[in-house]
Design a protein around this motif. Structure first.
Motif, short mmCIF file in Angstrom:
data_model
loop_
_atom_site.label_atom_id
_atom_site.label_comp_id
_atom_site.label_asym_id
_atom_site.label_seq_id
_atom_site.Cartn_x
_atom_site.Cartn_y
_atom_site.Cartn_z
N UNK B 31 0.83 -1.20 0.00
CA UNK B 31 0.00 0.00 0.00
C UNK B 31 0.86 1.25 0.00
N UNK B 32 1.93 1.18 0.75
CA UNK B 32 2.86 2.31 0.80
C UNK B 32 4.20 1.86 1.35
N UNK B 36 12.00 5.98 7.83
CA UNK B 36 12.07 6.53 9.18
C UNK B 36 13.53 6.79 9.55
N UNK B 44 10.89 6.55 16.60
CA UNK B 44 11.00 6.73 15.16
C UNK B 44 10.50 8.10 14.73
N UNK B 49 6.79 9.29 3.19
CA UNK B 49 5.82 8.23 2.95
C UNK B 49 5.47 8.25 1.48
N UNK B 51 3.09 6.54 -1.34
CA UNK B 51 1.96 5.68 -1.60
C UNK B 51 2.28 4.79 -2.80
N UNK B 89 15.45 3.46 8.72
CA UNK B 89 14.65 2.26 8.54
C UNK B 89 13.62 2.50 7.44
N UNK B 93 4.20 -1.50 3.79
CA UNK B 93 2.91 -1.85 4.38
C UNK B 93 2.05 -2.63 3.39
N UNK B 97 2.76 -3.32 8.83
CA UNK B 97 3.98 -2.57 8.52
C UNK B 97 5.17 -3.47 8.85
#
Lengths: 117, 109
Positions: B31-32, B36, B44, B49, B51, B89, B93, B97
């Motif tokens: 999904x994405x 981090x 974190x 992010x 998508x 990191x 997901x 996740x």
């Protein structure tokens, strides 16, 4: 932005006792919360997923009777480590999601260091 | 089962260098993907992010790309600074996740 708060940030407990860690979403309702564990220099491992008002779903290998998770409200989830042992010493991080869909953003707490002596 | 791998495990560079961190994942139906930063002993900090419908995201000196078909993402850091020293990191997901093992970055003055 959304904030997730964990408390305590550090805790030391004696072997055999229980310790509770709280995870709060401060400015949003968290339908789903996740608990992770991180050993030194390793990545985060998902322990369990909790949805408000229902039982948590534990990952394989995680003892549900040892790591009790309660998600009684939309802003609070708790992780209780029961009968703690030194090997339970670790960094525990929670995260919260605004919904159950995988497209919802996840926000992380600052983590809690647990030391069992 | 989704597996996420990060290369290199550790990286040491002098200040000012541009660098690339790599992340690969086995299940492309994500999904994405999120990058981090984690400072020693801390939680974190979300950096970027992406998508599944996007190919890249940019924030300041950071640029993250996503190639779902090849199961790869890269984090590009331009003009690195000592303050960039941390563990990075990536996490993909699907239903859950799943985190990579991280890259420990040290930027020397």
């Amino acid at each position: 932005g959304a904030v997730v708060s964990q408390h305590p940030s550090r805790v030391i407990c004696k072997s055999g006792t229980s310790v509770k860690i709280e995870c709060r979403s401060l400015d949003f309702q968290a339908t789903t919360m996740f608990w992770y564990r991180q050993f030194p220099k390793q990545s985060l491992m998902l322990m369990a997923t909790s949805n408000e008002g229902s039982k948590a779903t534990y990952e394989q290998g995680v003892e549900k009777d040892k790591f009790l998770i309660n998600h009684a409200s939309l802003t609070l989830s708790t992780l209780t480590v029961t009968s703690a042992h030194p090997e339970d010493s670790s960094f525990y991080i929670c995260s919260a999601s605004t919904g159950t869909s995988s497209g919802n953003t996840i926000y992380f707490g600052e983590g809690s260091w647990l030391t069992v002596v | 089962k989704q597996e996420v791998t990060q290369i290199p495990a550790a990286l040491s560079v002098p200040e000012g260098e541009n660098l690339v961190l790599n992340c690969s994942f086995t299940d492309s139906a994500i999904y994405n993907l999120q990058w981090f930063r984690q400072d020693p002993g801390k939680g974190l900090t979300s950096l970027l992010l992406i998508q599944s419908s996007q190919r890249e995201q940019t924030s300041g000196r950071l640029n993250a790309s996503l190639d779902k078909s090849s199961g790869r993402s890269t984090l590009y850091i331009a003009a690195s600074q000592p303050g960039d020293s941390a563990t990075y990191l990536c996490a993909s997901r699907v239903q859950k996740l799943v985190f990579g093992t991280g890259t420990r970055l040290l930027v020397s003055p």
